[in-house]
Scaffold this motif. Structure first.
Motif, PDB file in Angstrom:
ATOM      1  N   ARG A 187       0.837  -1.202   0.000  1.00 43.48           N
ATOM      2  CA  ARG A 187       0.000   0.000   0.000  1.00 43.48           C
ATOM      3  C   ARG A 187       0.871   1.252   0.000  1.00 43.48           C
ATOM      4  O   ARG A 187       0.766   2.119   0.877  1.00 43.48           O
ATOM      5  N   ALA A 188       1.741   1.316  -0.999  1.00 45.01           N
ATOM      6  CA  ALA A 188       2.720   2.398  -1.067  1.00 45.01           C
ATOM      7  C   ALA A 188       2.081   3.766  -1.253  1.00 45.01           C
ATOM      8  O   ALA A 188       2.670   4.781  -0.896  1.00 45.01           O
ATOM      9  N   PHE A 189       0.866   3.792  -1.811  1.00 49.23           N
ATOM     10  CA  PHE A 189       0.202   5.065  -2.094  1.00 49.23           C
ATOM     11  C   PHE A 189      -1.086   5.201  -1.290  1.00 49.23           C
ATOM     12  O   PHE A 189      -2.129   5.583  -1.823  1.00 49.23           O
ATOM     13  N   ASP A 190      -1.013   4.882   0.000  1.00 50.87           N
ATOM     14  CA  ASP A 190      -2.204   4.945   0.859  1.00 50.87           C
ATOM     15  C   ASP A 190      -2.407   6.323   1.477  1.00 50.87           C
ATOM     16  O   ASP A 190      -3.234   6.504   2.355  1.00 50.87           O
ATOM     17  N   ARG A 191      -1.626   7.319   1.050  1.00 52.59           N
ATOM     18  CA  ARG A 191      -1.761   8.713   1.479  1.00 52.59           C
ATOM     19  C   ARG A 191      -1.402   8.916   2.943  1.00 52.59           C
ATOM     20  O   ARG A 191      -1.854   9.865   3.581  1.00 52.59           O
ATOM     21  N   ARG A 192      -0.598   8.019   3.503  1.00 50.80           N
ATOM     22  CA  ARG A 192      -0.138   8.179   4.875  1.00 50.80           C
ATOM     23  C   ARG A 192       1.293   8.690   4.956  1.00 50.80           C
ATOM     24  O   ARG A 192       1.809   8.904   6.041  1.00 50.80           O
ATOM     25  N   GLY A 193       1.925   8.853   3.802  1.00 52.00           N
ATOM     26  CA  GLY A 193       3.237   9.466   3.776  1.00 52.00           C
ATOM     27  C   GLY A 193       4.389   8.580   4.216  1.00 52.00           C
ATOM     28  O   GLY A 193       5.433   9.088   4.624  1.00 52.00           O
ATOM     29  N   ASP A 250      -5.488   2.713  -5.569  1.00 52.19           N
ATOM     30  CA  ASP A 250      -6.901   2.442  -5.359  1.00 52.19           C
ATOM     31  C   ASP A 250      -7.105   1.822  -3.984  1.00 52.19           C
ATOM     32  O   ASP A 250      -6.224   1.155  -3.445  1.00 52.19           O
ATOM     33  N   VAL A 251      -8.288   2.046  -3.395  1.00 49.72           N
ATOM     34  CA  VAL A 251      -8.583   1.488  -2.081  1.00 49.72           C
ATOM     35  C   VAL A 251      -8.530  -0.040  -2.093  1.00 49.72           C
ATOM     36  O   VAL A 251      -8.224  -0.679  -1.090  1.00 49.72           O
ATOM     37  N   TYR A 290      -8.956   6.792   2.437  1.00 52.60           N
ATOM     38  CA  TYR A 290      -9.428   7.419   1.210  1.00 52.60           C
ATOM     39  C   TYR A 290     -10.204   8.686   1.552  1.00 52.60           C
ATOM     40  O   TYR A 290     -10.779   8.818   2.617  1.00 52.60           O
ATOM     41  N   ILE A 291     -10.187   9.619   0.647  1.00 47.66           N
ATOM     42  CA  ILE A 291     -10.716  10.956   0.905  1.00 47.66           C
ATOM     43  C   ILE A 291     -11.943  11.198   0.040  1.00 47.66           C
ATOM     44  O   ILE A 291     -11.905  10.966  -1.155  1.00 47.66           O
ATOM     45  N   GLY A 296     -14.127  16.558   1.423  1.00 44.85           N
ATOM     46  CA  GLY A 296     -12.768  16.777   1.919  1.00 44.85           C
ATOM     47  C   GLY A 296     -12.496  16.108   3.242  1.00 44.85           C
ATOM     48  O   GLY A 296     -11.647  16.560   4.000  1.00 44.85           O
ATOM     49  N   MET A 297     -13.239  15.034   3.575  1.00 41.66           N
ATOM     50  CA  MET A 297     -13.056  14.353   4.855  1.00 41.66           C
ATOM     51  C   MET A 297     -12.356  13.039   4.642  1.00 41.66           C
ATOM     52  O   MET A 297     -12.639  12.340   3.692  1.00 41.66           O
ATOM     53  N   GLU A 298     -11.456  12.655   5.569  1.00 42.80           N
ATOM     54  CA  GLU A 298     -10.734  11.399   5.503  1.00 42.80           C
ATOM     55  C   GLU A 298     -11.453  10.362   6.353  1.00 42.80           C
ATOM     56  O   GLU A 298     -11.887  10.658   7.467  1.00 42.80           O
ATOM     57  N   THR A 299     -11.574   9.157   5.817  1.00 39.27           N
ATOM     58  CA  THR A 299     -12.279   8.074   6.489  1.00 39.27           C
ATOM     59  C   THR A 299     -11.383   6.872   6.599  1.00 39.27           C
ATOM     60  O   THR A 299     -10.860   6.418   5.599  1.00 39.27           O
ATOM     61  N   SER A 300     -11.176   6.328   7.797  1.00 40.68           N
ATOM     62  CA  SER A 300     -10.361   5.135   7.967  1.00 40.68           C
ATOM     63  C   SER A 300     -11.114   3.941   7.459  1.00 40.68           C
ATOM     64  O   SER A 300     -12.281   3.745   7.770  1.00 40.68           O
TER      65      SER A 300
END
Length: 320
Positions: A187-193, A250-251, A290-291, A296-300
């Motif tokens: 999950r290299a692109f999971d937007r967690r940096g 992708d999720v 994913y956003i 504009g809200m982030e959901t786990s």
């Protein structure tokens, strides 16, 4: 709705079913193997090589740093070993089958295109002079001044196969596919940096690049040959991976399309087109974020559910 978990679709329970569905794909794969063999048997086009052109083709003839027999090991067996390890961890035959099929298609389509271009172009290698004249004495046609080679026929045949680099295209096809595969699994692109994950993704690409560099260092290829081979292998690896898996960002980028289609079919006849966002998967299976682009809200995403109830609940809390 009960949770659907991984680990219950193994080679023993679903392997024959999955392979039977893709029987035609395996048959075409066998055809690609036959074509690849034929392309290596036939001789390449003998491009005109004049006496004055030999100035840039007198590099020394030497052995390969990466021998021919090592290329399938690097491009196929090494990525397959990683895929197999993942199967023993998760026991998902859909991932195993589609990753293997995608890997083989990536390498074999690349090999067929590479060798077809090699035979059609017939570009001489940088060490062509010593392949053509092993005694160092050039012989040329008295009229056209084209070369009249006196060396071993098999060595001369390889001398006309410079463009593009087969070592490079094969390695970028196999290891490029592995890079895509790993990026989805970690999950290299999971937007967690977590930038460190990219080191895992880039490692196969670095290995493929070093193989390409060795081809120039050994004087078996011009740099343009290596560049074209790397580009060809990377593009085909990308096409073949995305044929079987969602994009890594992708999720659902951690699993193959067929896995989610199978889950959709098992859910009371729901159409597969509406199933992806309604499937529940364990927290250990999806740890991405994913956003919602409109709010504009982030959901786990511990479980993948219909996002509307979750967003409605959050909005309700904000109003209070």
């Amino acid at each position: 709705m009960p949770e659907i978990q991984l680990g219950c679709h193994t080679v023993r329970s679903h392997g024959i079913k999955v392979a039977r569905i893709h029987m035609h794909d395996w048959l075409i794969l066998f055809l690609l193997v036959v074509i690849e063999i034929i392309l290596n048997v036939i001789g390449p086009f003998h491009r005109f090589v004049g006496e004055e052109m030999m100035t840039d083709l007198k590099y020394p003839l030497q052995d390969n740093t990466v021998p021919f027999w090592a290329v399938p090991i690097i491009a196929i067996l090494l990525p397959f070993a990683v895929i197999l390890i993942y199967y023993f961890i998760r026991r998902d035959v859909y991932d195993l089958h589609h990753a293997l099929l995608g890997l083989l298609y990536s390498v074999l389509i690349t090999g067929v295109i590479t060798d077809a271009i090699k035979d059609a172009v017939g570009r001489p290698r940088p060490d062509f002079f010593w392949r053509c004249f092993p005694d160092g004495k050039g012989v040329f046609d008295t009229v056209t001044r084209d070369v009249i080679c006196t060396g071993d026929k098999a060595v001369i045949k390889e001398g006309y196969k410079s463009f593009p680099s087969g070592h490079t295209s094969w390695c970028f096809a196999g290891l490029g596919f592995l890079a895509w595969y790993l990026s989805g699994k970690v999950r290299a692109f999971d937007r967690r940096g977590h930038v460190a994950k990219l080191c895992i993704v880039f490692l196969p690409l670095l290995s493929a690049a070093l193989v390409g560099v060795s081809r120039v260092d050994d004087y078996w290829h011009h740099w343009q040959d290596v560049f074209a081979g790397a580009l060809l292998g990377t593009i085909l690896a990308s096409f073949c991976y995305l044929q079987f898996f969602p994009p890594p960002y992708d999720v659902d980028g951690w699993g193959p399309h067929a896995y989610f289609e199978m889950l959709a079919e098992s859910r009371n006849g729901l159409p597969s087109s509406t199933s992806t966002n309604h499937l529940r998967v364990q927290h250990s299976e999806l740890e991405s974020v994913y956003i919602d682009s409109h709010r504009g809200m982030e959901t786990s995403s511990g479980n993948v559910r219909d996002p509307r109830p979750i967003l409605d609940g959050v909005e309700g809390n904000w109003r209070h």
